[in-house]
Design an enzyme around this catalytic site. Structure first.
Site, PDB file in Angstrom:
ATOM      1  N   HIS A  58     -26.934  25.139  36.571  1.00 21.12           N
ATOM      2  CA  HIS A  58     -26.789  24.167  35.486  1.00 21.12           C
ATOM      3  C   HIS A  58     -26.001  24.794  34.345  1.00 21.12           C
ATOM      4  O   HIS A  58     -25.712  25.990  34.352  1.00 21.12           O
ATOM      5  CB  HIS A  58     -28.153  23.651  35.003  1.00 21.12           C
ATOM      6  CG  HIS A  58     -29.000  24.630  34.252  1.00 21.12           C
ATOM      7  ND1 HIS A  58     -29.661  25.683  34.848  1.00 21.12           N
ATOM      8  CD2 HIS A  58     -29.313  24.702  32.938  1.00 21.12           C
ATOM      9  CE1 HIS A  58     -30.354  26.353  33.944  1.00 21.12           C
ATOM     10  NE2 HIS A  58     -30.147  25.780  32.766  1.00 21.12           N
ATOM     11  N   HIS A  60     -25.305  24.355  29.866  1.00 19.28           N
ATOM     12  CA  HIS A  60     -25.604  23.743  28.580  1.00 19.28           C
ATOM     13  C   HIS A  60     -24.332  23.844  27.750  1.00 19.28           C
ATOM     14  O   HIS A  60     -23.635  24.865  27.793  1.00 19.28           O
ATOM     15  CB  HIS A  60     -26.719  24.488  27.840  1.00 19.28           C
ATOM     16  CG  HIS A  60     -28.029  24.483  28.536  1.00 19.28           C
ATOM     17  ND1 HIS A  60     -28.798  23.352  28.648  1.00 19.28           N
ATOM     18  CD2 HIS A  60     -28.711  25.466  29.162  1.00 19.28           C
ATOM     19  CE1 HIS A  60     -29.906  23.651  29.310  1.00 19.28           C
ATOM     20  NE2 HIS A  60     -29.870  24.933  29.639  1.00 19.28           N
ATOM     21  N   TYR A 146     -20.840  34.440  31.198  1.00 19.92           N
ATOM     22  CA  TYR A 146     -20.408  33.039  31.188  1.00 19.92           C
ATOM     23  C   TYR A 146     -20.995  32.286  30.000  1.00 19.92           C
ATOM     24  O   TYR A 146     -21.712  31.302  30.154  1.00 19.92           O
ATOM     25  CB  TYR A 146     -20.802  32.363  32.502  1.00 19.92           C
ATOM     26  CG  TYR A 146     -20.480  33.190  33.718  1.00 19.92           C
ATOM     27  CD1 TYR A 146     -19.166  33.552  34.012  1.00 19.92           C
ATOM     28  CD2 TYR A 146     -21.492  33.635  34.563  1.00 19.92           C
ATOM     29  CE1 TYR A 146     -18.876  34.329  35.118  1.00 19.92           C
ATOM     30  CE2 TYR A 146     -21.199  34.407  35.676  1.00 19.92           C
ATOM     31  CZ  TYR A 146     -19.891  34.754  35.943  1.00 19.92           C
ATOM     32  OH  TYR A 146     -19.601  35.527  37.039  1.00 19.92           O
TER      33      TYR A 146
END
Length: 177
Positions: A58, A60, A146
């Site tokens: 996932h 954000h 990342y």
């Protein structure tokens, strides 16, 4: 009942976007593809990335939309579709997804939250940047490549050692897990 998304033109939004299969690592396995697709979409449909972290399953992000524009759903659709087209197939697909010509990579929905003020912004930036440690992907935030955390350090928003155990955000917001 029909879900209604926030629609504030020029607003700043926090997003959580998940893979359908949460045990996959596609986002970090193909991080260069995701970054390229995001650059392409930003080139055609501008928005500002205020903070972001990409995790295996996932991501954000916090975006500020251009003045007079709140069409983040179109941008996410283009990002998800562009990423899906560029990686090889192989994931299982439900009959519903096959009928709609969809890949089985992304959850259809995503979470968005309209940022209300500077404190809300700082708290969500903290949440974004601490997430790799929270999920056990890194011992320290600085070890996760990342993330916009490194840009925040370069700009002097965070000190280099920010986020170890329970810490205090430079703006005074308590943060930690």
């Amino acid at each position: 009942m029909r879900y209604r998304r926030a629609d504030v033109k020029g607003g700043t939004y926090f997003f959580t976007v998940n893979l359908l299969e949460r045990n996959r690592t596609l986002l970090v396995d193909h991080v260069d593809v995701l970054r390229k697709v995001m650059r392409e979409v930003k080139g055609r449909h501008p928005f500002q990335i205020d903070a972001m972290v990409i995790l295996p399953d996932h991501l954000h992000a916090m975006w500020t939309m251009p003045e007079g524009d709140a069409d983040f759903p179109k941008r996410w659709m283009l990002i998800k579709a562009g990423f899906s087209r560029r990686i090889s197939e192989g994931e299982p697909r439900s009959a519903s997804r096959r009928a709609k010509g969809e890949r089985g990579i992304w959850q259809r929905r995503y979470w968005e939250h309209l940022i209300r003020d500077e404190r809300d912004f700082a708290e969500h930036a903290d949440y974004i940047h601490y997430n790799p440690v929270k999920h056990g992907h890194a011992c320290t935030i600085a070890n996760w490549p990342y993330s916009t955390f490194h840009e925040y350090v370069r700009r002097g928003i965070y000190p280099a050692g920010w986020g170890k155990a329970v810490t205090q955000h430079p703006t005074g917001n308590a943060f930690g897990e």
